[in-house]
Design an enzyme around this catalytic site. Structure first.
Site, short mmCIF file in Angstrom:
data_model
loop_
_atom_site.label_atom_id
_atom_site.label_comp_id
_atom_site.label_asym_id
_atom_site.label_seq_id
_atom_site.Cartn_x
_atom_site.Cartn_y
_atom_site.Cartn_z
N ASP A 31 0.95 -1.15 -0.12
CA ASP A 31 -0.06 -0.06 0.13
C ASP A 31 1.07 1.36 0.08
OD1 ASP A 31 -3.27 0.01 0.88
OD2 ASP A 31 -1.89 1.97 0.82
N THR A 83 -10.65 2.76 -8.10
CA THR A 83 -11.10 3.48 -9.58
C THR A 83 -11.96 4.37 -9.17
OG1 THR A 83 -12.27 1.71 -10.08
CG2 THR A 83 -10.15 1.76 -10.92
N ARG A 156 -16.95 -8.75 -6.66
CA ARG A 156 -18.15 -8.55 -6.94
C ARG A 156 -18.86 -8.83 -5.32
NH1 ARG A 156 -19.23 -13.07 -10.76
NH2 ARG A 156 -21.01 -12.03 -11.95
N LYS A 208 -19.01 -6.95 -14.92
CA LYS A 208 -19.02 -6.32 -13.64
C LYS A 208 -19.83 -4.81 -13.69
CE LYS A 208 -18.42 -4.46 -9.67
NZ LYS A 208 -17.61 -4.52 -8.66
N HIS A 246 -45.30 -11.76 -10.59
CA HIS A 246 -44.85 -12.43 -12.15
C HIS A 246 -43.56 -12.80 -12.15
CE1 HIS A 246 -44.01 -12.73 -16.41
NE2 HIS A 246 -45.29 -12.62 -16.57
N CYS A 262 -20.70 2.11 -6.15
CA CYS A 262 -20.72 1.11 -7.09
C CYS A 262 -21.85 1.65 -8.05
CB CYS A 262 -21.02 -0.28 -6.50
SG CYS A 262 -19.82 -0.61 -5.37
N TYR A 318 -25.94 5.72 2.58
CA TYR A 318 -26.46 5.59 1.38
C TYR A 318 -27.54 4.31 1.10
CZ TYR A 318 -23.67 1.41 -0.25
OH TYR A 318 -23.27 -0.04 -0.68
N ARG A 326 -20.78 7.28 1.56
CA ARG A 326 -20.55 8.02 0.12
C ARG A 326 -21.47 7.99 -0.91
NH1 ARG A 326 -15.44 3.68 -0.66
NH2 ARG A 326 -16.94 2.41 0.39
N1 SAJ Z 1 -31.64 1.31 -4.09
C1 SAJ Z 1 -32.86 2.04 -4.64
N2 SAJ Z 1 -33.85 0.98 -5.04
C2 SAJ Z 1 -33.72 -0.45 -5.10
C3 SAJ Z 1 -32.34 -0.86 -4.67
C4 SAJ Z 1 -31.40 0.03 -4.11
O1 SAJ Z 1 -33.34 3.02 -4.74
O2 SAJ Z 1 -34.47 -1.09 -5.30
C5 SAJ Z 1 -30.59 2.33 -3.60
C6 SAJ Z 1 -29.92 2.30 -2.38
O3 SAJ Z 1 -30.85 2.71 -1.54
C7 SAJ Z 1 -28.73 2.57 -2.55
C8 SAJ Z 1 -28.29 2.45 -3.95
O4 SAJ Z 1 -29.51 2.12 -4.62
O5 SAJ Z 1 -28.79 3.83 -2.47
C9 SAJ Z 1 -27.26 1.25 -4.12
O6 SAJ Z 1 -27.70 0.07 -3.38
P1 SAJ Z 1 -27.51 -1.37 -3.39
O7 SAJ Z 1 -27.56 -2.14 -2.04
O8 SAJ Z 1 -28.17 -1.96 -4.42
O9 SAJ Z 1 -25.98 -1.65 -4.09
P2 SAJ Z 1 -24.57 -1.59 -3.51
O10 SAJ Z 1 -23.75 -0.30 -3.84
O11 SAJ Z 1 -24.58 -1.66 -1.99
O12 SAJ Z 1 -23.80 -2.90 -3.81
C10 SAJ Z 1 -23.87 -3.39 -5.01
C11 SAJ Z 1 -24.21 -4.93 -5.26
N3 SAJ Z 1 -24.27 -5.06 -6.84
C12 SAJ Z 1 -25.24 -5.68 -7.13
O13 SAJ Z 1 -26.20 -6.27 -6.57
C13 SAJ Z 1 -25.57 -5.99 -8.65
C14 SAJ Z 1 -22.90 -5.47 -4.73
O14 SAJ Z 1 -23.00 -6.99 -5.08
C15 SAJ Z 1 -21.68 -5.10 -5.32
O15 SAJ Z 1 -20.66 -5.88 -5.03
C16 SAJ Z 1 -21.42 -3.86 -5.23
O16 SAJ Z 1 -22.50 -3.03 -5.68
C17 SAJ Z 1 -20.08 -3.45 -6.13
O17 SAJ Z 1 -18.88 -3.62 -5.53
O18 SAJ Z 1 -20.17 -3.22 -7.10
#
Ligand code: SAJ
Length: 427
Positions: A31, A83, A156, A208, A246, A262, A318, A326
């Protein structure tokens, strides 16, 4: 047993390095931050993640994990550096690849024929071949698939479950050549229980990015449905619940916007690579990015004005049950409320450090004219509406994450506003 150098000891690099060390590999974690190196060499951690402390301690005590500021010769190099997403134009963003470039340059000092180099950082399409493999070739003459093996294996994992998901999740392994993918698969097969799927590097990069882009676009659709519901007078959440009965439909949920490092970031990496084609992806980003402004405008209309009004914001993480702020949409909402001269109080039981002052539960509610639920923390569902009402100047709640039990709150005398539903006349 192989010697492995992991570049970047953050949320992905440190768990990966320590898991590899506990599987018998000789691991050097690298690091650029000296205090991170010190902490890891003491068998401690600088980030919060369940179980990580124990694994890092075991790995350092066994002598299989050490940390340093610069890479040393090894059989395998894993790049797990950030990144970040940075502005690259008016209202558009792209990837800041400086850390990937400098990590690649650092490993070029020691990489030798026959080594394996893996990029785990989420990256725009083309990075593994055009930055990592190309830099190695330019600096050392080693060609990917011949002298050296180069692959992209995107992480992931979900924060909070990293150690489980690191082992259990399937991995997509994209080689610059098929031999590169094969070589990288052998490493992962040695410590994960999920399956390894081999492909080319650009496909792995896009897999990804599209996983998270799918969620962003789906959430934008839900947020658009929320606006349509508010215009036409139905409940968007009920439509979503019933539509999702559905077997082939999985609509996501509307909310105050999309945060985290992400889902609000990865779609920009796709857009940056092909802006003319990525029209829906850009529109979805704009819709989700614009949600805080819509939310504040809706609140202004419903309250008549915001200047001098007392607004209690509940939740700045978040998403629910995490302490990560973040890209949180709550931060934009608070900034916009303050720009309207609202008097904002903020409560979040999970967050301890934040750019605005945080209050205790009672203090945040005292004298509030509206309670804005912006994060779906589990404990918010258990708030006692009668007690909340006693402290507020007027019992009004706007539930942006659909977490509250409406019947209980209306019984307690609350005016109940909910995301994706028009205000009933008279309420
Ligand atoms: N959100 C909504 N509506 C929803 C779902 C989420 O408004 O129906 C919002 C949440 O409140 C939040 C944001 O979206 O602000 C993201 O939350 P999240 O739980 O969907 O995603 P992350 O960023 O915590 O994690 C995601 C995951 N990706 C997927 O499910 C495809 C995780 O598996 C990944 O490892 C991570 O991104 C990543 O590192 O890319």
């Amino acid at each position: 047993m192989q010697s492995i150098c992991v570049l970047g000891l953050g949320y992905i690099g440190l768990p990966t390095a320590s898991v590899l060390a506990t599987h018998g590999h000789q691991v050097l974690g690298v690091d650029v931050n000296p205090s991170v190196v010190d902490v890891v060499n003491q068998g401690k951690i600088h980030i919060e993640e369940p179980g990580l402390n124990t694994v890092v301690q075991a790995a350092t005590r066994s002598g299989h994990l050490k940390a340093a500021l610069a890479p040393q010769p090894a059989d395998v190099f894993i790049i797990a550096v950030p990144t970040p997403c940075v502005p690259n134009g008016e209202h558009t963003f792209g990837a800041d690849m400086r850390a990937v470039r400098s990590a690649t340059e650092a490993l070029c000092e020691v990489v030798k024929e026959g080594d394996l180099v893996i990029l785990e950082s989420t990256s725009p399409p083309g990075t593994t071949a055009d930055i990592v493999a190309a830099t190695i070739q330019a600096r050392t003459g080693l060609v990917a698939g011949q002298g050296v093996f180069v692959a992209h294996c995107p992480e992931r994992v979900l924060p909070g479950r990293i150690l489980h998901e690191l082992i259990d999740n399937d991995r997509v392994i994209g080689g610059v050549t098929p031999a590169c993918a094969e070589r990288a698969s052998r490493l992962y097969a040695g410590f994960i229980t999920g399956k390894c799927f081999q492909t080319d590097a650009t496909t792995a990069e896009m897999v990804k990015l599209m996983e998270n882009t799918y969620r962003d676009v789906n959430i934008a659709l839900a947020n658009e449905l929320a606006l349509i519901a508010e215009e036409l007078g139905f409940d968007a959440n009920e439509v979503i619940t019933l539509a999702n009965r559905h077997p082939r439909v999985h609509l996501h949920r509307p909310g105050p916007g999309v945060g985290g490092h992400c889902i609000s970031v990865d779609p920009w990496f796709v857009h940056e690579a092909a802006p003319a084609q990525a029209r829906l992806i850009k529109l979805a980003r704009d819709i989700n990015h614009g949600r805080p402004e819509q939310v504040v405008e809706t609140l202004r209309q419903r309250m008549g004005s915001l200047g001098g009004r007392r607004v209690a914001v509940f939740g700045v993480a978040y998403k629910g049950n995490v302490d990560d702020v973040r890209e949180s949409p709550s931060t934009d909402i608070i900034r916009l409320l303050k720009a309207h001269d609202a008097q904002v109080t903020i409560y979040d039981p999970h967050v301890h450090q934040y750019e605005y002052d945080l209050s205790g539960l009672r203090e945040a509610l005292d004298g509030a004219e509206v309670l804005l639920m912006t994060t779906g923390h589990d404990e918010f569902a258990f708030l006692e509406p009668n007690t909340v009402a006693e402290r507020m100047a007027s019992p009004v709640v706007y539930d942006l994450v659909a977490i509250l039990n409406e019947a209980r709150w209306t019984e307690a005398g609350f005016t109940f506003w909910k995301v994706g539903r028009r205000v009933n006349p008279g309420s």
